[in-house]
Design a protein around this motif. Sequence first.
Motif, PDB file in Angstrom:
ATOM      1  N   MET A 102      42.303  33.508  47.352  1.00 53.42           N
ATOM      2  CA  MET A 102      42.704  32.145  46.882  1.00 53.42           C
ATOM      3  C   MET A 102      42.024  31.737  46.171  1.00 53.42           C
ATOM      4  O   MET A 102      42.287  30.622  46.184  1.00 53.42           O
ATOM      5  N   SER A 103      41.420  31.789  46.522  1.00 52.14           N
ATOM      6  CA  SER A 103      39.325  30.915  45.918  1.00 52.14           C
ATOM      7  C   SER A 103      39.934  30.367  44.394  1.00 52.14           C
ATOM      8  O   SER A 103      40.810  31.156  43.632  1.00 52.14           O
ATOM      9  N   THR A 116      41.130  36.593  52.354  1.00 48.30           N
ATOM     10  CA  THR A 116      42.257  36.040  51.771  1.00 48.30           C
ATOM     11  C   THR A 116      41.519  35.343  50.572  1.00 48.30           C
ATOM     12  O   THR A 116      41.871  34.112  49.859  1.00 48.30           O
ATOM     13  N   LEU A 117      40.735  34.322  51.750  1.00 53.79           N
ATOM     14  CA  LEU A 117      40.107  32.989  50.765  1.00 53.79           C
ATOM     15  C   LEU A 117      39.729  33.398  49.398  1.00 53.79           C
ATOM     16  O   LEU A 117      39.626  32.692  48.298  1.00 53.79           O
TER      17      LEU A 117
END
Lengths: 470, 385
Positions: A463-464, A459-460
């Motif tokens: 979404m970076s 997810t990170l």
Amino acid sequence: MIQAAVIAVNRFGLGARPNELAQVALDPKAWLFKQMTSLQFDNQIANTTSAFEMFSAHRKTRTQRRKSQAAASDAMMENKKPSMAAAEMTNYGKLMRQTQKALLVDGFWQSVQTSQPFSMRLLDFFSNHFSVSTSTVQLNVLGPLLEREAIAPNLFGQFEDLLIAVIKHPAMLLYLDNPYSIGPRSKAGKKNNKRGLNENLAREILELHTLGVDGGYSIDDIQSLAKAISGWSVSHPRDAKQQGFVYRENFHEPGKRFVLGKSYRNIYGEKGVRQGEFILKDLARHPATARFVSHKLAQYFISDNPDTALVNAMANTWQKTNGNLHAVMTTLIEHDSSWQPERQKFKTPREFVVSTLRAIEAKPDKPRYFFKGIIYHLTEMGQQPFEAGSPAGYSNHSDAWTGSDALMKRIDWVNKLNAVTPKSSTNVLTLAEQLFADTLSEQTVLTIKRAESAKQARTLLFMSPEFQRR
Amino acid sequence: MKRRQFIGAIGSSLVCWHSPQLLAASSTALNAGTRPKVVWIMLRGAMDSLHAVLPMGDPALLKHRKNLVSAVKEGMHPLERGFALHPSLKTFAELYQRKELITVVATSSGAKTRSHFRAQDILESGFNQADAESGWLNRAVDAYQGQSLAVAHSLPISLRGQHASQTWYPDKFAPSTEDLYDRLQGMYAGDEQLQQSLSMGLETQEKLGDMQAVKRHHQFANLALSCGKLMRADNGPDCSMLELDGWDTHQRQANRLARKFSELDQGLASLRKGLGEQWQNTAVIIATEFGRTVAENGTGGTDHGTASALFLAGGAISGGHVYGQWPGLDKSRLFDGRDLAPTSDNREWIAALLAQHWQLNRQQLNTVFPQLSPVDINLIKSAGV
């Protein structure tokens, strides 16, 4: 070269698939040039002919229904069963929406799998440049067909061919009300003076498709163009011989036309359609069009405020080649300011979703079901396909997509995606490197490293800032 | 006073059990027979066991984490051997009183790493090295020849392998946890626009009256309730797996853990409710990939550590005990000078539970957890009868 490869796949493409980057790095520009051929779609799902067949089938049942309605109401009096008309009506709407979904799902699936992501991006650009929305049931199906039938085959040819194909496509004619635009001095106009010209399409051609709002045209130019394309219509559902575009000579305003100071002679008979075509050709080659569309292309691919030198170079190529899109895109690729390391564009919802699915090499068990879900999420993020609601299309500017609610929706979507997609055996840091080589910021790498689970790490990554921008 | 509250709690739960709906359900439960059931709850992100099961009897505790302990000094639930449960763990405390809860302190997952991903994979696979294709619960239920259910969108490693397992998850958004938002904010430090959008988005969520937070909070409880109901149905699964993430508390953990423990606690209560009479045949296993540092860090949290705690709960559990040798928190006793030292392995306890509850034999246990011996303690009520 690896940095250039990261730019090539993200800024010009739809994001890397794992293991793609090394190959692109061999020669990023060559990788782009190689893709510059027209795109092909499966026309079995639907095409203009099949769409018009659906309309006429629907017409027939509607006529029958009307005929039987009188009988039905008599029957009602005698306490017999009412007609099935309402059910038939819903079925038609349902069929059209289902066909639309099938087209959208297929288009989406193609974008995820394509080996021509650059061409796909250009297709998205022109599909939005010539935006149509679903204002009638027919446009459910015709909208996506405009992209497939008129734009995809003409992506890297002359802009004039693309323009003419788009304007003559039933989707555009119907969306901007041209089929019943009738010249006041045409045969039909003389018979019935209540009906007349509709300037809608002509106005948008000048303002949105070619010269641009500051392109130096007048109200007279709009009217002249509207007269020139009067008679550009679509087949009647009753007509079994022809399906799609028809030229109705009896709607066409006879006489000479003056557009932007140039005169276009009257053409009698069947060939009267060519008057409009000649004007569109000249509009496509006009310096204002060269500047307007070049700027919009540079803004779409490179930066909200593109370098003037880049736009000038593209516009020059446009004029030299009479609007050859292959040449114009080559100029875009060759220009230094297209390769600045700074990620100046924020991905649109579609770009974001497609690039995520490419990164995880999504292979859903039930693609239809899965991509229907995707269309729902695109709507949530503010970019429902073929529903921009204006002929100007969705914004070409990043600001349109960075709103807080849209961002929260992106987070929710990635979270959900990670929950439904089986955990890949690839370590997230390995995937990050496959997608971005060494171009990720220390902050991003560290945040991913410290994630509490592999799912959260994914997810990170998606979404970076590096994944959200290109 | 406490005792009275406790009796009150029993009274209300009896009322609950006699509501007509649940009476009907419990008669189904009787038809479902009395096959022993296992529920595996995995806590992802490394739960701070020293904040869940506080070693109040260890004089060194306050030296390491004065602030964290003082945050919970009201309302702790005392256990034997000088331990106490965090105030939010009310159901845990009630079960302990009913002798339906065992706490094992200072256990490890066998993972010799402080990486969440690897340690979770190891905890799930049950081997010393992670194997993403084979999970311990899958091998166990395969040996037992039972049925299994994962409450997840996709099959977690614990249930991957030869035995076919069902998955079930309500078709809603997976929740975006508080913890994830924190991390995103950190990651957006250099991107003003994204940071601003995220802050505004979070503000809006808060303004919506914390509705989403409440919904998220209830989500685990709802999943646990549905899981229990599915398990008690005729031909319901013999084992299931639930996951709860958000335990990686590097900052401001006192408040966050108070919420997390209450989320977990309500989940356990809902699971019990969902299982109805089948609770009597159920053993719940709750574990995490590793523990956290003994000392609190500079931001009111704790960092990645080694040993943690294991909970065994359920009507089938012979509970009311705190097991596990306590290594002590004196600086000299700490693992690597910073972590709680492991004195046993989760798998030795789970193996014993499987032997007693599902009657898996030595050979079968060896396929579940190779080269590990089950502890020699009665964990299950009927064990040895």
